[in-house]
Scaffold this motif. Structure first.
Motif, PDB file in Angstrom:
ATOM      1  N   THR A  69       1.005  -1.179   0.015  1.00  0.00           N
ATOM      2  CA  THR A  69       0.060  -0.087   0.029  1.00  0.00           C
ATOM      3  C   THR A  69       0.819   1.271   0.140  1.00  0.00           C
ATOM      4  N   TYR A  70       0.188   2.482  -0.232  1.00  0.00           N
ATOM      5  CA  TYR A  70       0.997   3.620  -0.311  1.00  0.00           C
ATOM      6  C   TYR A  70       2.210   3.500  -1.159  1.00  0.00           C
ATOM      7  N   LEU A  71       2.069   3.246  -2.500  1.00  0.00           N
ATOM      8  CA  LEU A  71       3.280   3.053  -3.123  1.00  0.00           C
ATOM      9  C   LEU A  71       3.450   4.390  -4.078  1.00  0.00           C
ATOM     10  N   ARG A  72       4.873   4.210  -3.986  1.00  0.00           N
ATOM     11  CA  ARG A  72       5.457   5.513  -4.996  1.00  0.00           C
ATOM     12  C   ARG A  72       6.589   5.158  -5.660  1.00  0.00           C
ATOM     13  N   GLY A  73       6.766   5.292  -7.006  1.00  0.00           N
ATOM     14  CA  GLY A  73       7.846   4.842  -7.683  1.00  0.00           C
ATOM     15  C   GLY A  73       8.539   5.601  -8.800  1.00  0.00           C
ATOM     16  N   VAL A  74       9.524   5.016  -9.298  1.00  0.00           N
ATOM     17  CA  VAL A  74      10.128   5.783 -10.428  1.00  0.00           C
ATOM     18  C   VAL A  74       9.946   4.564 -11.800  1.00  0.00           C
ATOM     19  N   ALA A  75       9.843   5.263 -12.848  1.00  0.00           N
ATOM     20  CA  ALA A  75       9.655   4.302 -14.018  1.00  0.00           C
ATOM     21  C   ALA A  75      10.763   3.669 -14.349  1.00  0.00           C
ATOM     22  N   LEU A  76      10.986   2.481 -14.539  1.00  0.00           N
ATOM     23  CA  LEU A  76      12.171   1.757 -15.238  1.00  0.00           C
ATOM     24  C   LEU A  76      12.643   2.516 -16.429  1.00  0.00           C
ATOM     25  N   LYS A  77      11.962   2.825 -17.237  1.00  0.00           N
ATOM     26  CA  LYS A  77      12.216   3.692 -18.608  1.00  0.00           C
ATOM     27  C   LYS A  77      13.032   4.832 -18.245  1.00  0.00           C
ATOM     28  N   THR A  78      12.590   5.685 -17.256  1.00  0.00           N
ATOM     29  CA  THR A  78      13.267   6.744 -16.676  1.00  0.00           C
ATOM     30  C   THR A  78      14.707   6.538 -16.071  1.00  0.00           C
ATOM     31  N   VAL A  79      14.757   5.253 -15.474  1.00  0.00           N
ATOM     32  CA  VAL A  79      16.040   5.000 -15.044  1.00  0.00           C
ATOM     33  C   VAL A  79      17.204   4.449 -16.394  1.00  0.00           C
ATOM     34  N   LEU A  80      16.551   3.795 -17.275  1.00  0.00           N
ATOM     35  CA  LEU A  80      17.251   3.386 -18.462  1.00  0.00           C
ATOM     36  C   LEU A  80      17.418   4.469 -19.522  1.00  0.00           C
ATOM     37  N   GLU A  81      17.165   5.668 -19.048  1.00  0.00           N
ATOM     38  CA  GLU A  81      17.354   6.868 -20.009  1.00  0.00           C
ATOM     39  C   GLU A  81      18.655   6.946 -20.364  1.00  0.00           C
ATOM     40  N   LYS A  82      19.641   6.636 -19.176  1.00  0.00           N
ATOM     41  CA  LYS A  82      21.083   6.938 -19.072  1.00  0.00           C
ATOM     42  C   LYS A  82      21.678   5.878 -19.981  1.00  0.00           C
ATOM     43  N   VAL A  83      21.167   4.768 -20.280  1.00  0.00           N
ATOM     44  CA  VAL A  83      21.795   3.807 -20.933  1.00  0.00           C
ATOM     45  C   VAL A  83      22.029   3.900 -22.367  1.00  0.00           C
ATOM     46  N   VAL A  84      23.179   3.653 -23.017  1.00  0.00           N
ATOM     47  CA  VAL A  84      23.516   3.842 -24.451  1.00  0.00           C
ATOM     48  C   VAL A  84      23.711   2.435 -24.694  1.00  0.00           C
ATOM     49  N   TYR A  85      22.861   1.868 -25.710  1.00  0.00           N
ATOM     50  CA  TYR A  85      23.072   0.408 -26.039  1.00  0.00           C
ATOM     51  C   TYR A  85      24.159   0.278 -27.195  1.00  0.00           C
ATOM     52  N   ASN A  86      24.859  -0.957 -27.361  1.00  0.00           N
ATOM     53  CA  ASN A  86      25.754  -1.196 -28.315  1.00  0.00           C
ATOM     54  C   ASN A  86      25.070  -1.886 -29.566  1.00  0.00           C
ATOM     55  N   TYR A  87      24.723  -1.128 -30.487  1.00  0.00           N
ATOM     56  CA  TYR A  87      24.272  -1.409 -31.966  1.00  0.00           C
ATOM     57  C   TYR A  87      24.646  -0.537 -32.919  1.00  0.00           C
ATOM     58  N   GLU A  88      24.299  -1.028 -34.011  1.00  0.00           N
ATOM     59  CA  GLU A  88      24.816  -0.173 -35.335  1.00  0.00           C
ATOM     60  C   GLU A  88      23.287   0.070 -35.958  1.00  0.00           C
ATOM     61  N   LYS A  89      22.565  -0.734 -36.088  1.00  0.00           N
ATOM     62  CA  LYS A  89      21.175  -0.412 -36.606  1.00  0.00           C
ATOM     63  C   LYS A  89      20.141  -0.570 -35.811  1.00  0.00           C
ATOM     64  N   PRO A  90      18.868   0.175 -35.962  1.00  0.00           N
ATOM     65  CA  PRO A  90      18.029   0.239 -34.835  1.00  0.00           C
ATOM     66  C   PRO A  90      17.144  -1.065 -34.757  1.00  0.00           C
ATOM     67  N   ARG A  91      16.940  -1.885 -36.049  1.00  0.00           N
ATOM     68  CA  ARG A  91      16.404  -3.080 -35.998  1.00  0.00           C
ATOM     69  C   ARG A  91      17.394  -4.105 -34.983  1.00  0.00           C
ATOM     70  N   GLU A  92      18.584  -4.011 -34.767  1.00  0.00           N
ATOM     71  CA  GLU A  92      19.344  -4.669 -33.763  1.00  0.00           C
ATOM     72  C   GLU A  92      18.684  -4.504 -32.361  1.00  0.00           C
ATOM     73  N   LEU A  93      17.817  -3.592 -32.160  1.00  0.00           N
ATOM     74  CA  LEU A  93      17.725  -3.431 -30.827  1.00  0.00           C
ATOM     75  C   LEU A  93      16.633  -4.724 -30.591  1.00  0.00           C
ATOM     76  N   ASN A  94      15.900  -5.497 -31.298  1.00  0.00           N
ATOM     77  CA  ASN A  94      15.038  -6.389 -31.207  1.00  0.00           C
ATOM     78  C   ASN A  94      15.735  -7.578 -30.427  1.00  0.00           C
ATOM     79  N   GLU A  95      17.047  -7.592 -30.618  1.00  0.00           N
ATOM     80  CA  GLU A  95      17.749  -8.680 -30.084  1.00  0.00           C
ATOM     81  C   GLU A  95      18.230  -8.664 -28.732  1.00  0.00           C
ATOM     82  N   PHE A  96      18.078  -7.346 -28.114  1.00  0.00           N
ATOM     83  CA  PHE A  96      18.279  -7.268 -26.909  1.00  0.00           C
ATOM     84  C   PHE A  96      17.319  -7.754 -25.722  1.00  0.00           C
ATOM     85  N   TYR A  97      17.844  -8.165 -24.751  1.00  0.00           N
ATOM     86  CA  TYR A  97      17.118  -8.438 -23.651  1.00  0.00           C
ATOM     87  C   TYR A  97      17.644  -8.123 -22.191  1.00  0.00           C
ATOM     88  N   PHE A  98      16.907  -8.138 -21.192  1.00  0.00           N
ATOM     89  CA  PHE A  98      17.472  -7.656 -19.827  1.00  0.00           C
ATOM     90  C   PHE A  98      17.287  -8.810 -18.772  1.00  0.00           C
TER      91      PHE A  98
END
Length: 169
Positions: A69-98
């Protein structure tokens, strides 16, 4: 065997069967990214927080295990905004998992598309307040909740210590 001996053995077995969850004050994001990032509980607490709905935590059998109860939080996407992924073409992001890893060995896997390309990704939160306790007072400190899951316990990660960004081969 005497009753007291049986009782002592039963209690000992129960204690050994319990998972030890060591509290975390920070977690690391590493792997297929340009730079490893460390996020502390204090940093999470400094982000803009969102009021969340109360949640019942259900196990895999659908049994209620806890009520938050009484929950407050920060979105995961907000924290991941700092992450720069290693990829060359945007379609390669489909291969990423966490792989989210807790101190007790519990692991949960999310795909890149599940987080960034699906409405469910908007429901992943680091909890900064539970039951009117701040993140710095929580027994497991860093907690991630998939807010919209039916069986909420499956992706309720307590004492998060690491997020490994991986890429399918």
């Amino acid at each position: 065997m005497r009753f007291s001996t049986i009782l002592l053995l039963s209690i000992t077995n129960l204690l050994w069967a319990q998972r030890k969850i060591t509290p975390t004050n920070e977690f690391v994001i590493e792997g297929q990214i340009k730079k490893t990032i460390t996020v502390t509980a204090k940093q999470l607490d400094s982000f803009a927080k969102i009021q969340l709905k109360d949640r019942i935590i259900y196990n895999h059998k659908g049994e209620a295990k806890d009520t938050l109860t009484y929950l407050r939080g920060v979105a995961l996407k907000t924290v991941l905004e700092k992450v720069v992924y290693n990829y060359e073409k945007p379609r390669e992001l489909n291969e990423f998992y966490f792989v989210f890893k807790a101190t007790d060995g519990y692991q949960v896997v999310f795909s890149w598309n599940e987080i960034y390309n699906n409405p469910s990704g908007d429901g992943f939160y680091f909890l900064t307040e539970i039951n009117k306790k701040s993140i710095l007072e929580l027994p497991q400190r860093i907690v991630l909740l998939a807010q919209d899951d039916v069986q909420t316990g499956r992706r309720y990660i307590k004492s998060l210590e690491k997020i490994e960004v991986k890429r399918a081969e």
